[in-house]
Design a protein around this motif. Sequence first.
Motif, PDB file in Angstrom:
ATOM      1  N   VAL A  51      25.404 129.936 -25.525  1.00 35.73           N
ATOM      2  CA  VAL A  51      24.935 128.562 -25.368  1.00 35.73           C
ATOM      3  C   VAL A  51      25.030 127.773 -26.671  1.00 35.73           C
ATOM      4  N   HIS A  52      24.756 128.443 -27.795  1.00 36.07           N
ATOM      5  CA  HIS A  52      24.768 127.748 -29.086  1.00 36.07           C
ATOM      6  C   HIS A  52      25.055 128.742 -30.198  1.00 36.07           C
ATOM      7  N   VAL A  53      25.824 128.298 -31.196  1.00 37.08           N
ATOM      8  CA  VAL A  53      26.134 129.128 -32.357  1.00 37.08           C
ATOM      9  C   VAL A  53      25.744 128.357 -33.613  1.00 37.08           C
ATOM     10  N   ASP A  54      24.862 128.939 -34.421  1.00 41.03           N
ATOM     11  CA  ASP A  54      24.491 128.382 -35.721  1.00 41.03           C
ATOM     12  C   ASP A  54      25.227 129.170 -36.792  1.00 41.03           C
ATOM     13  N   GLN A  55      26.002 128.472 -37.608  1.00 39.37           N
ATOM     14  CA  GLN A  55      26.777 129.104 -38.666  1.00 39.37           C
ATOM     15  C   GLN A  55      26.052 128.933 -39.993  1.00 39.37           C
ATOM     16  N   GLY A  56      26.026 129.978 -40.787  1.00 43.63           N
ATOM     17  CA  GLY A  56      25.371 129.859 -42.086  1.00 43.63           C
ATOM     18  C   GLY A  56      25.291 131.181 -42.814  1.00 43.63           C
ATOM     19  N   PHE A  57      24.121 131.420 -43.396  1.00 46.43           N
ATOM     20  CA  PHE A  57      23.899 132.601 -44.222  1.00 46.43           C
ATOM     21  C   PHE A  57      22.649 133.316 -43.734  1.00 46.43           C
ATOM     22  N   ILE A  58      22.750 134.641 -43.583  1.00 50.75           N
ATOM     23  CA  ILE A  58      21.662 135.451 -43.044  1.00 50.75           C
ATOM     24  C   ILE A  58      21.166 136.402 -44.130  1.00 50.75           C
ATOM     25  N   GLN A  59      19.859 136.584 -44.142  1.00 51.79           N
ATOM     26  CA  GLN A  59      19.236 137.512 -45.075  1.00 51.79           C
ATOM     27  C   GLN A  59      18.460 138.554 -44.277  1.00 51.79           C
ATOM     28  N   SER A  60      18.512 139.787 -44.749  1.00 49.11           N
ATOM     29  CA  SER A  60      17.777 140.893 -44.150  1.00 49.11           C
ATOM     30  C   SER A  60      16.865 141.500 -45.206  1.00 49.11           C
ATOM     31  N   PRO A  61      15.952 142.372 -44.790  1.00 51.25           N
ATOM     32  CA  PRO A  61      15.101 143.047 -45.782  1.00 51.25           C
ATOM     33  C   PRO A  61      15.938 143.903 -46.747  1.00 51.25           C
ATOM     34  N   ALA A  62      15.407 144.152 -47.935  1.00 50.01           N
ATOM     35  CA  ALA A  62      16.067 144.990 -48.942  1.00 50.01           C
ATOM     36  C   ALA A  62      16.404 146.348 -48.335  1.00 50.01           C
ATOM     37  N   PRO A  63      17.508 146.900 -48.687  1.00 49.06           N
ATOM     38  CA  PRO A  63      18.397 146.515 -49.774  1.00 49.06           C
ATOM     39  C   PRO A  63      19.475 145.517 -49.365  1.00 49.06           C
ATOM     40  N   TRP A  64      19.390 144.938 -48.192  1.00 49.09           N
ATOM     41  CA  TRP A  64      20.395 144.018 -47.656  1.00 49.09           C
ATOM     42  C   TRP A  64      19.902 142.578 -47.733  1.00 49.09           C
ATOM     43  N   ASP A  65      19.170 142.252 -48.793  1.00 52.90           N
ATOM     44  CA  ASP A  65      18.534 140.943 -48.876  1.00 52.90           C
ATOM     45  C   ASP A  65      19.399 139.848 -49.502  1.00 52.90           C
ATOM     46  N   ALA A  66      20.603 140.171 -49.943  1.00 48.80           N
ATOM     47  CA  ALA A  66      21.518 139.138 -50.421  1.00 48.80           C
ATOM     48  C   ALA A  66      21.966 138.304 -49.223  1.00 48.80           C
ATOM     49  N   TRP A  67      22.007 136.992 -49.381  1.00 49.91           N
ATOM     50  CA  TRP A  67      22.448 136.104 -48.307  1.00 49.91           C
ATOM     51  C   TRP A  67      23.918 136.377 -48.010  1.00 49.91           C
ATOM     52  N   ALA A  68      24.252 136.591 -46.743  1.00 48.12           N
ATOM     53  CA  ALA A  68      25.625 136.883 -46.342  1.00 48.12           C
ATOM     54  C   ALA A  68      26.050 135.928 -45.233  1.00 48.12           C
ATOM     55  N   GLU A  69      27.337 135.617 -45.192  1.00 45.73           N
ATOM     56  CA  GLU A  69      27.842 134.722 -44.163  1.00 45.73           C
ATOM     57  C   GLU A  69      27.641 135.348 -42.788  1.00 45.73           C
ATOM     58  N   GLY A  70      27.254 134.507 -41.833  1.00 46.39           N
ATOM     59  CA  GLY A  70      27.047 134.997 -40.480  1.00 46.39           C
ATOM     60  C   GLY A  70      26.730 133.878 -39.519  1.00 46.39           C
ATOM     61  N   VAL A  71      26.481 134.257 -38.295  1.00 43.34           N
ATOM     62  CA  VAL A  71      26.104 133.307 -37.248  1.00 43.34           C
ATOM     63  C   VAL A  71      24.907 133.846 -36.485  1.00 43.34           C
TER      64      VAL A  71
END
Length: 167
Positions: free
Chosen positions: A25-45
């Motif tokens: 229905v909808h796609v938001d494009q941007g940057f996603i952050q996850s808890p450490a150790p993957w807390d660097a902002w990464a491109e995603g939708v």
Amino acid sequence: MEKIGFGGGCHWCTEGVFQALRGVVHVDQGFIQSPAPWDAWAEGVILSFDPGIISLVTLAEVHLRTHSATGSYSPGGRYRSAIYVFEETQRAEAQRTIDRFAEESGEAARTLVLDVLGFRPSDARYQDYYRTDPNRPFCRRYIDPKLDYIRRHFADVALPDAAAREP
């Protein structure tokens, strides 16, 4: 409606892929952050989808087959092969799909299943990147082959015109 996130290389490509599917229905494009150790902002939708039309398994399968799920990504970099979950029930389904993909391909999938901690949208000028000008050289070279793949291998959920919005 459900929400799920995907990261895999350039978010312009990832956005274009998911906009080409029925039930998204909808796609938001941007940057996603996850808890450490993957807390660097990464491109995603982040996408909203109707599970009555398209399943999480199908979405994950499309994702795994339209980016380099077995390629190397820098965990601290801006690209990360990931399925970002909002609900714990999504985690097992996503992991089973990744495991099945790895078994079928004979290669280890580097796609991670991660929680969504934060989301920052891309600049407005980059939103709907493919839809605003599908004739850009980048779109022709990188996104069009992915859309062709979807039309061939996921015809039951592919929109007839990937640049058109679903009614």
